[in-house]
Design a protein around this motif. Structure first.
Motif, PDB file in Angstrom:
ATOM      1  N   ASP A  71       0.774  -1.251   0.000  1.00 46.31           N
ATOM      2  CA  ASP A  71       0.000   0.000   0.000  1.00 46.31           C
ATOM      3  C   ASP A  71       0.801   1.294   0.000  1.00 46.31           C
ATOM      4  O   ASP A  71       0.226   2.371  -0.194  1.00 46.31           O
ATOM      5  CB  ASP A  71      -0.935   0.027   1.221  1.00 46.31           C
ATOM      6  N   LEU A  72       2.089   1.224   0.249  1.00 41.56           N
ATOM      7  CA  LEU A  72       2.885   2.453   0.369  1.00 41.56           C
ATOM      8  C   LEU A  72       2.820   3.307  -0.891  1.00 41.56           C
ATOM      9  O   LEU A  72       2.595   4.516  -0.817  1.00 41.56           O
ATOM     10  CB  LEU A  72       4.342   2.125   0.713  1.00 41.56           C
ATOM     11  N   ASP A  73       2.997   2.708  -2.049  1.00 40.37           N
ATOM     12  CA  ASP A  73       3.003   3.480  -3.298  1.00 40.37           C
ATOM     13  C   ASP A  73       1.695   4.247  -3.493  1.00 40.37           C
ATOM     14  O   ASP A  73       1.713   5.432  -3.868  1.00 40.37           O
ATOM     15  CB  ASP A  73       3.244   2.569  -4.507  1.00 40.37           C
ATOM     16  N   ALA A  74       0.582   3.603  -3.251  1.00 41.66           N
ATOM     17  CA  ALA A  74      -0.721   4.256  -3.431  1.00 41.66           C
ATOM     18  C   ALA A  74      -0.896   5.417  -2.457  1.00 41.66           C
ATOM     19  O   ALA A  74      -1.397   6.484  -2.835  1.00 41.66           O
ATOM     20  CB  ALA A  74      -1.853   3.241  -3.266  1.00 41.66           C
ATOM     21  N   ASP A  75      -0.479   5.233  -1.206  1.00 45.05           N
ATOM     22  CA  ASP A  75      -0.602   6.312  -0.221  1.00 45.05           C
ATOM     23  C   ASP A  75       0.272   7.502  -0.603  1.00 45.05           C
ATOM     24  O   ASP A  75      -0.149   8.653  -0.505  1.00 45.05           O
ATOM     25  CB  ASP A  75      -0.229   5.808   1.169  1.00 45.05           C
ATOM     26  N   LEU A  76       1.498   7.236  -1.031  1.00 44.30           N
ATOM     27  CA  LEU A  76       2.385   8.330  -1.426  1.00 44.30           C
ATOM     28  C   LEU A  76       1.844   9.068  -2.647  1.00 44.30           C
ATOM     29  O   LEU A  76       1.907  10.297  -2.713  1.00 44.30           O
ATOM     30  CB  LEU A  76       3.793   7.800  -1.695  1.00 44.30           C
ATOM     31  N   ALA A  77       1.298   8.330  -3.594  1.00 43.26           N
ATOM     32  CA  ALA A  77       0.727   8.962  -4.793  1.00 43.26           C
ATOM     33  C   ALA A  77      -0.494   9.807  -4.435  1.00 43.26           C
ATOM     34  O   ALA A  77      -0.710  10.874  -5.018  1.00 43.26           O
ATOM     35  CB  ALA A  77       0.349   7.896  -5.815  1.00 43.26           C
ATOM     36  N   ARG A  78      -1.278   9.362  -3.475  1.00 42.09           N
ATOM     37  CA  ARG A  78      -2.488  10.090  -3.071  1.00 42.09           C
ATOM     38  C   ARG A  78      -2.162  11.387  -2.353  1.00 42.09           C
ATOM     39  O   ARG A  78      -2.759  12.425  -2.620  1.00 42.09           O
ATOM     40  CB  ARG A  78      -3.331   9.195  -2.152  1.00 42.09           C
ATOM     41  N   TRP A  79      -1.200  11.340  -1.420  1.00 40.76           N
ATOM     42  CA  TRP A  79      -0.965  12.496  -0.566  1.00 40.76           C
ATOM     43  C   TRP A  79       0.242  13.350  -0.958  1.00 40.76           C
ATOM     44  O   TRP A  79       0.362  14.480  -0.515  1.00 40.76           O
ATOM     45  CB  TRP A  79      -0.854  12.059   0.887  1.00 40.76           C
TER      46      TRP A  79
END
Length: 189
Positions: A15-23
Motif C-alpha cells: 500500500d505504500l506506493d498508493a498512499d504516497l501517490a495520493r498524498w
C-alpha cells in the motif's frame, strides 16, 4: 474495529506506493547516488518480514520514484555511514556501542535526528545530540513506521484530517507516535 499492527504487515509492498501517490503527488523525488552503500548485508541480519519490508523500501528509494520529503530521504540521510562521519551509535542504555552493521538509516526527521531500522526489525530515532537510539520513540516494525509517518506528514501538509487517523494511531499503540512531548501525535497537537 481498531487497526492492529498485524493488519499492517506487508504495508510497504502492498500500500505504500498508493498512499504516497495520493498524498504527495507533486513532491520532488528521491535522488541518491549509485554509490550509496548497499542494503543487502543488513538485510541478512533482519527477521524475514523486516527484511522483506526494508528490501521493498530500498527498491523504491533507489528507483528515484519515491517522494523525498515525507521522510527527508536524501543522499546524506539514506544509508548514512555513521562511522565514516565520526558519529557514535549508543543503544538506549547509553552504554552499549552499536555499529553501522547494527542499524540502517532510512531518512531524517528534519531536526538532525535519523530514523533507523535496528537489527531486530524495530524502527527507532537516533538522537544526534547524544548519539543514542531513543527507547521511548520506537515502532514495532518498518511497515507500522511508514504507515504512521506517511499519515503524519499528510496531516501536517493539510492533505489528511487528523480526526481521520487519530483513533488508528492510538489503537496501534506505537511509542513513536504516542510518547508524550516527543511522539508524532504530540507534534500534531
Amino acid at each position: 474495529m481498531p487497526l492492529t499492527v498485524d493488519q499492517l504487515a506487508g504495508y510497504v509492498n502492498r500500500d505504500l506506493d498508493a498512499d504516497l501517490a495520493r498524498w504527495f503527488p507533486d513532491e520532488p523525488r528521491v535522488d541518491i547516488p549509485a554509490s550509496t552503500r548497499p542494503v543487502e548485508p543488513f538485510l541478512t541480519r533482519l527477521p524475514r518480514d523486516a527484511a522483506a519490508a526494508l528490501a521493498g523500501f530500498d527498491r523504491r528509494v533507489r528507483s528515484g520514484t519515491m517522494p523525498a520529503g515525507f521522510l527527508d530521504i536524501y543522499d546524506w540521510s539514506y544509508g548514512f555511514d555513521f562511522a565514516a562521519n565520526d558519529c557514535q551509535i549508543l543503544d538506549s542504555d547509553y552504554e552499549t556501542e552499536l555499529s553501522d552493521d547494527d542499524v540502517w538509516s532510512l531518512g531524517a526527521d528534519g531536526g538532525g535526528n535519523y530514523y533507523v531500522v535496528l537489527a531486530n526489525g524495530r524502527v527507532a530515532v537516533w538522537f544526534h545530540e547524544e548519539e543514542v537510539i531513543e527507547a521511548e520513540t520506537q515502532f514495532d516494525n518498518l511497515d507500522v513506521f511508514l504507515w504512521s509517518v506517511v499519515r503524519y506528514r499528510a496531516v501536517r501538509a493539510g492533505a489528511l484530517d487528523l480526526a481521520a487517523v487519530e483513533a488508528d494511531f492510538r489503537a496501534l499503540g506505537q511509542p513513536g507516535v504516542l510518547a508524550e512531548g516527543t511522539g508524532l501525535l504530540a507534534s500534531l497537537s
